[in-house]
Each structure stands twice: as C-alpha cells, then as structure tokens.
Design a protein around this motif. Structure first.
Motif, PDB file in Angstrom:
ATOM      1  N   LYS A 140       0.845  -1.194   0.000  1.00  0.00           N
ATOM      2  CA  LYS A 140       0.000   0.000   0.000  1.00  0.00           C
ATOM      3  C   LYS A 140       0.885   1.251   0.000  1.00  0.00           C
ATOM      4  O   LYS A 140       0.699   2.147  -0.812  1.00  0.00           O
ATOM      5  CB  LYS A 140      -0.859  -0.002   1.265  1.00  0.00           C
ATOM      6  N   LEU A 141       1.857   1.248   0.911  1.00  0.00           N
ATOM      7  CA  LEU A 141       2.749   2.390   1.084  1.00  0.00           C
ATOM      8  C   LEU A 141       3.519   2.644  -0.201  1.00  0.00           C
ATOM      9  O   LEU A 141       3.610   3.770  -0.688  1.00  0.00           O
ATOM     10  CB  LEU A 141       3.717   2.092   2.234  1.00  0.00           C
ATOM     11  N   ILE A 142       4.043   1.574  -0.772  1.00  0.00           N
ATOM     12  CA  ILE A 142       4.847   1.698  -1.984  1.00  0.00           C
ATOM     13  C   ILE A 142       4.000   2.283  -3.104  1.00  0.00           C
ATOM     14  O   ILE A 142       4.420   3.203  -3.812  1.00  0.00           O
ATOM     15  CB  ILE A 142       5.435   0.331  -2.391  1.00  0.00           C
ATOM     16  N   ILE A 143       2.760   1.805  -3.229  1.00  0.00           N
ATOM     17  CA  ILE A 143       1.873   2.308  -4.290  1.00  0.00           C
ATOM     18  C   ILE A 143       1.626   3.795  -4.096  1.00  0.00           C
ATOM     19  O   ILE A 143       1.791   4.588  -5.030  1.00  0.00           O
ATOM     20  CB  ILE A 143       0.538   1.525  -4.299  1.00  0.00           C
ATOM     21  N   ILE A 144       1.288   4.173  -2.830  1.00  0.00           N
ATOM     22  CA  ILE A 144       0.996   5.583  -2.543  1.00  0.00           C
ATOM     23  C   ILE A 144       2.200   6.450  -2.890  1.00  0.00           C
ATOM     24  O   ILE A 144       2.080   7.461  -3.585  1.00  0.00           O
ATOM     25  CB  ILE A 144       0.603   5.772  -1.048  1.00  0.00           C
ATOM     26  N   THR A 147      10.995  10.037  -6.222  1.00  0.00           N
ATOM     27  CA  THR A 147      11.384   8.751  -6.822  1.00  0.00           C
ATOM     28  C   THR A 147      12.594   8.202  -6.088  1.00  0.00           C
ATOM     29  O   THR A 147      12.647   7.014  -5.747  1.00  0.00           O
ATOM     30  CB  THR A 147      11.703   8.932  -8.315  1.00  0.00           C
ATOM     31  N   GLY A 148      13.564   9.103  -5.843  1.00  0.00           N
ATOM     32  CA  GLY A 148      14.776   8.674  -5.133  1.00  0.00           C
ATOM     33  C   GLY A 148      14.450   8.114  -3.767  1.00  0.00           C
ATOM     34  O   GLY A 148      14.860   7.000  -3.428  1.00  0.00           O
ATOM     35  N   ILE A 149      13.649   8.888  -3.010  1.00  0.00           N
ATOM     36  CA  ILE A 149      13.293   8.460  -1.638  1.00  0.00           C
ATOM     37  C   ILE A 149      12.538   7.140  -1.682  1.00  0.00           C
ATOM     38  O   ILE A 149      12.835   6.217  -0.926  1.00  0.00           O
ATOM     39  CB  ILE A 149      12.451   9.551  -0.935  1.00  0.00           C
ATOM     40  N   THR A 150      11.571   7.055  -2.605  1.00  0.00           N
ATOM     41  CA  THR A 150      10.781   5.813  -2.698  1.00  0.00           C
ATOM     42  C   THR A 150      11.679   4.632  -2.993  1.00  0.00           C
ATOM     43  O   THR A 150      11.605   3.593  -2.336  1.00  0.00           O
ATOM     44  CB  THR A 150       9.744   5.915  -3.839  1.00  0.00           C
ATOM     45  N   THR A 151      12.547   4.805  -3.959  1.00  0.00           N
ATOM     46  CA  THR A 151      13.442   3.701  -4.323  1.00  0.00           C
ATOM     47  C   THR A 151      14.265   3.293  -3.113  1.00  0.00           C
ATOM     48  O   THR A 151      14.363   2.105  -2.790  1.00  0.00           O
ATOM     49  CB  THR A 151      14.387   4.151  -5.457  1.00  0.00           C
ATOM     50  N   PHE A 152      14.806   4.321  -2.430  1.00  0.00           N
ATOM     51  CA  PHE A 152      15.663   4.030  -1.277  1.00  0.00           C
ATOM     52  C   PHE A 152      14.900   3.303  -0.180  1.00  0.00           C
ATOM     53  O   PHE A 152      15.342   2.262   0.298  1.00  0.00           O
ATOM     54  CB  PHE A 152      16.233   5.342  -0.737  1.00  0.00           C
TER      55      PHE A 152
END
Ligand SMILES: Nc1ncnc2c1ncn2[C@@H]1O[C@H](COP(=O)(O)OP(=O)(O)OP(=O)(O)O)[C@@H](O)[C@H]1O
Ligand SMILES: [Mg+2]
Lengths: 117, 487
Positions: free
Chosen positions: B23-27, B213-218
C-alpha cells in the motif's frame, strides 16, 4: 525359597546370586529377558527380580507379555532398575501386576526384605 | 534450561506487513506521477496562453496596419483634392475618389477589430467624425473647382480648416495606435511572467518528482532489505532453537545413560562391601578390615547421593522432575524427619528437635519435601560445632501457606554470599582443607523443588550465630503456575 534373577549384567547377577545362596535360597539366573520370560512361564518362583533395562528384550516387555497371557498373578515380580524410568511407567507396570519396584543401588538387607526372604 | 527469545511471525502477520508495505509503496510511487502530471498541465495551459498572446499580437498589428491605411487614404483625399483645385486636372481626382471609397471600409474594419475595446471605440468615433469633416471640406473644394469657382476653393485651402482637420485625424490615429501598443506591451509582460512561472513549475515539479522517486526507491530497497534480514533472523532463531532442543534431548539421554552406567558398578561394589561387613556371610573380618569396609560403604553411599543429586539438578534444568502430590499430615512428617536423621545427630552429638506445635494437613509431594529436608539438615550438621550443635526444625500454618524452617547454631553465612548459595556448584569455602564435603548442588535442588511445588525459599543468617533456611509451600497444594493453567 526359589528366586529367579533376570539381569543382563553378569557382575550384578553373580554378586546377588552368591549372596542369596549364602542366605540359603535357590537362585536361578537368566541374562536376557526372553529366556527369563520362558522360565517364568515354565516354572513357579517365590520371587522374580527383574531388571528393566536390558538389550533386545526389556523387563517392560517381559511384563507386557505376562500381562497379555494372563500369567502375571502367579508370580511375585519385583522390578529392579537403575535407569531414570519415570514414576508413571512404574505405576503402570505395578497396575499390570508387578509386585513392587526397587531402585538401584540398593542395600542387600533392603533387597532381602522386599523379596520376603 | 531453554531460554531463547523466539519470535516467529504467523502467516497472517506476515501478510499484514506485506499488505501495508505494498500500500505504502503504491501511494509513494503515485507522488512522482502526480508531480509530473502537474508539470504537464501547467505547461499545457502556458502553451495555450502563448497561442492566445500570438493571436493578440497579430490583432494589434492588424489594427495598426488598418490605421496606417486610413491615414494613407486620408492623405490621398487631401493631396487629390488640393492638386485638382490648383491644377484643374481631373486626372488628379483619381486618388481623391479611391481614398473616399476605401476609407469607409477601412473604418468599418478597424471598428470590428477593436469591438471589445471601449477606449478604441471612442477613439474611432472621434476619428470618424474628423474624417467625415475632412471629406466634406475636400469634397466642397472639388465641387467649387468643378463649377469654376477656383478662387473660393483656394480661399478654403488658405483658411487652413482642412489642415487642422487633417492634424486632428493624425492625432486620432496616433491615439488608436498608442492604445494598441500599450495593450501589446501589457500582454507581452503578462506572457513573459507566465512563461517564467512555467519554467519554475517545470523545474520545481521535476525536482520534486526526482526527489520522491529517489526516496521511494531508497525506502523500498531498505524495506526489502529489512524484510529479508527479518526472515533470515527468524530462520536462524528457529534453527538455533531446534539445535537447543536437540541438545536438551541428548542431555536427557546422556543422563539416563550415565545414571545406569554409574549405578550398576555401585550396586556391585556396595553389595560386596555389605557382604564382607556382614558377619559370617563371606568370612569374618578383623577390626582393621571392618573399618576399611565401613569406609568403602560410606563412600559408596556418598557417591550414590552425588549421582542422584547431579541427575536431579539435571532433571530440574530440563523440567523433567516428577512430582507426586498427595495429602499428608505435616506434624507426622516432621517427626519422621527427626527419626530419619537421628543417627547422624547422635554421631555428632548434636541436639536435634522438632518444635512443630500444630496439626497441619498439606497436599504436596512429601518425598520431595523429605529430600529438601535431607539437604538442609545435612548442611546444618556439617556447620554446627561438634558436641555443642543444635538443630531445630519447624512447620507452621500461616495465611494459606505452610512455612517450614531448619535452624542451626552453626558458623552462619555472610550477607554478601547469601544470594550466591542457590547457584549451581557454589560453595563458600571451596578450599581443599574445608571440612564440609559436597558439590554445591544441595540448595539448588531445594530451591528447584520448593518452587516447582509453588513455594519460595529464603535464608536468614548471621555469621557466628547460625543459619535458618525458610521455605513455604501453598497449603492448598496448588502452585501459582498450576492455578493459572486452570483458569
Ligand atoms: N546451614 C549452613 N550453614 C553455613 N553454611 C551453609 C549452610 N548451608 C549451606 N551453606 C553454604 O552453602 C554452600 C552451598 O550449600 P549446598 O547445600 O548448595 O551445597 P553443598 O552442601 O556444598 O553440596 P551438596 O549439598 O551438593 O552436597 C555450602 O557449601 C556452604 O558453604
Ligand atoms: Mg548441601
């Protein structure tokens, strides 16, 4: 009195039979459970001293067989054990007709009293 | 003892964690998309705005062109009419006529072009009036010339009325042009700032999108790593627990084996020693031989006790100690204790008494409690002074508990050492010349038994005065752990 000793340890049977004979009893020795069972089924003894921990055929198996064949009541079988057998197991064997249980090591005096000699 | 912190997540918990993560990743992954979307929409509006601006610029140019054309037409009308008055040459009327015919449609055209601008409309109104005036003057001069009254026509020219009107027309046209130019400048300003804003939006939006994007990837990477580590740790713990269980099993088997293998030779040694000792069984012994055999016998007894203590401690560790609870009379039980240990007390000339004064019934394991007393009494005997020792045992009923104690007037135990007494193999004096034998298991076994029966054990001792070991057993025979199980 005619006493049967069933124990796989030669030193123990040798020592005990010597003592019992000196005390004036007839003593028959069996070094394995299967042979001991045959002897119990054939003859009548005043008392049987039965070691529980034996290779191949244990004292517990001897009791089970006698219990099944209904020949338990004719004999005063005294369990003789050094292993850490549980109280429940002993209770179970006594329920099946064993007379009592002596834990190794034991004073010879005490042993004699238990046999009733 | 098996004391391993052991966490294995249930499959539902795992599924829950996974669900939250997804869920978090999608958001979070949606955020850069939203950001880029904003940039796109802003740019789109900016571009549409730019097209609009171009349209307006074009429009302004049309208005200016039209104004220029009107001025040119008016010049044609003026020069045409003047030339004809001065030369009388009808050929010169041609620009005059075409000027008149053109200026009408030109005015119409400029009027529609600026229909939405009230300032321009009023400018045009003024211009139209001036143009009509000019056309009237010029037409009048041409008419006078046609009927031969050149003098009047020349007078008209000289009166400068036409020139003034023409100036007025120029002025009006300039007003119209200026108004358009002002509008154009204003619009250009707006366009420029809008363009600037668009650039900001694009840069900012892109930066935000890149950052997210960077933060999400990390974080996704970290989360995955954490999950993997968690899984690995769990597997490791699981394996370790299995290993410990295996070791426990081996320990149990080993103790059964040791028990059997050590006890069997003791039976034989003890048996022969007893036979030797008993008068007339296998010959008679002289005094020295008897003493030797007595020592063998007592050492055999010690060894037997040691073996059973080690096994008991082990059983306690593995929680395999069995307890047979039954109801018994505590006062009688206490008398038995006196009886069991009277011989050793006599040998050491120690005063030994039971001060229990009430009738007590208890549901517990009397054999194990007897074992506790044996250990405590043996300790006390070892520490009381020879010929002057005194040991007292007691039981009393108090607040649903039976409290027992064994009290001696021995050497006592220093405060700082009292805590350690219940540790395995602990002895206060471990020097070789100590008088007290043993292995340091006695109190460990006592504590194990008492606690298993639901009670507590504690020490009261003062160096030089003596020691009292207390222990309590719940009177209803049910330990806390058991009653918890039942409810
Ligand atoms: N009544 C007492 N007076 C003085 N010291 C004592 C007393 N009881 C125990 N201790 C001290 O506590 C130590 C531990 O006692 P514990 O009974 O646990 O072991 P042990 O007597 O040395 O060996 P074991 O009982 O296993 O043969 C003893 O060695 C002794 O130093
Ligand atoms: Mg001790």
């Amino acid at each position: 009195m005619k006493i049967l000793l069933i124990d796989d340890n030669d030193s123990i049977t040798e020592m005990l039979s010597k003592y019992l004979r000196i005390k004036g009893h007839e003593c028959i020795v069996s070094n394995d459970g299967r042979n001991g069972l045959t002897l119990i089924e054939q003859e009548k003894f005043h008392a049987v001293l039965l070691d529980l921990a034996m290779p191949d055929f244990t004292g517990i198996e001897v009791i089970e067989h006698l219990h099944k064949s209904g020949k338990m009541k004719n004999n005063k079988i005294i369990l003789f054990t050094a292993s850490s057998i549980t109280d429940e197991q002993i209770q179970d064997l006594i329920k099946k007709g064993a007379h009592s249980c002596i834990k190794k090591p034991v004073r010879l005096e005490v042993l004699l009293k238990s046999i009733g000699a | 003892m098996l004391t391993v912190g052991f966490v294995i997540l249930t499959s539902t918990e795992k599924a829950r964690i996974k669900k939250i993560n997804t869920k978090l990743i999608i958001i979070v992954s949606m955020l850069p998309i939203i950001s880029f979307g904003t940039v796109g929409i802003t740019s789109y509006y900016e571009i549409t705005g730019f097209n609009e601006d171009q349209k307006w610029t074009q429009h302004t140019h049309q208005v200016i062109e039209q104004s220029d054309a009107i001025e040119k037409s008016m010049l044609n009308i003026e020069t045409g009419s003047r030339g004809y008055v001065i030369t009388g040459n009808p050929a010169l009327l041609e620009p005059f006529n075409s000027g008149i015919s053109q200026v009408k449609s030109q005015i119409d055209s400029i009027r529609t072009l600026t229909a939405d601008n009230p300032i321009e409309q009023s400018n045009i109104e003024k211009l139209t009036t001036a143009i009509e005036e000019k056309i009237k003057i010029s037409s009048n001069m041409v008419n006078l010339t046609e009927i031969g009254d050149v003098a009047s026509a020349v007078k008209d020219i000289n009166s400068l009325k036409g020139k003034r009107t023409m100036d007025e027309i120029r002025q009006d046209i300039n007003n119209i042009k200026n108004e358009e130019n002002n509008l154009l400048i204003k619009r250009a300003d707006l366009t420029q700032s809008a363009a600037q804003n668009t650039v900001y939006v694009i840069i900012l939006g892109s930066l935000i999108a890149i950052a997210i994007t960077g933060i999400t990837t990390f974080t996704t990477y970290r989360k995955i790593q954490q999950n993997n580590k968690f899984e690995r740790d769990n597997i490791k713990l699981h394996l370790e627990t299995e290993k410990l269980k295996e070791i426990d099993k081996i320990k149990g088997e080993l103790s059964a084996m040791v028990s059997h293998e050590l006890k069997t030779p003791l039976v034989v040694i003890g048996g022969y020693a007893e036979m030797l000792r008993e008068e007339g069984v296998i010959g008679n012994l002289n005094k020295e031989q008897r003493d030797a055999v007595d020592t063998i016998n007592s050492q055999v007894t010690k060894l037997e006790r040691l073996i059973s203590d080690v096994l008991d401690a082990q059983k306690m560790d593995l929680k395999r100690m069995k307890y047979n609870k039954k109801q018994f009379e505590v006062d009688k039980f206490m008398d038995e204790q006196i009886h069991i240990h009277s011989k050793i007390m006599d040998d050491k000339k120690t005063h030994f008494n039971n001060s229990t004064s009430e009738k007590i019934r208890l549901v517990s394991d009397p054999d194990r409690l007897s074992q506790v007393f044996a250990n405590l009494i043996k300790n006390a005997v070892d520490f009381v002074p020879v010929n002057d020792g005194s040991i007292e045992i007691n039981a009393q009923n108090k607040n649903g508990q039976v409290i027992f104690y064994v009290k001696d007037n021995g050497s006592g135990i220093p405060k700082e050492k009292q805590e350690d007494l219940f540790k395995k193999f602990y002895q206060i004096d471990s020097s070789l010349k100590r008088s007290h034998g043993g292995t340091g298991l006695g109190l460990v076994i006592c504590k194990g038994i008492v606690e298993a029966l639901g009670g507590k054990i504690w020490i009261e001792s003062e160096v030089g005065k003596g020691t009292t070991i207390w222990f309590s057993i719940p009177a209803n025979g049910i330990s806390q752990a058991e009653s918890d199980e039942h409810t």
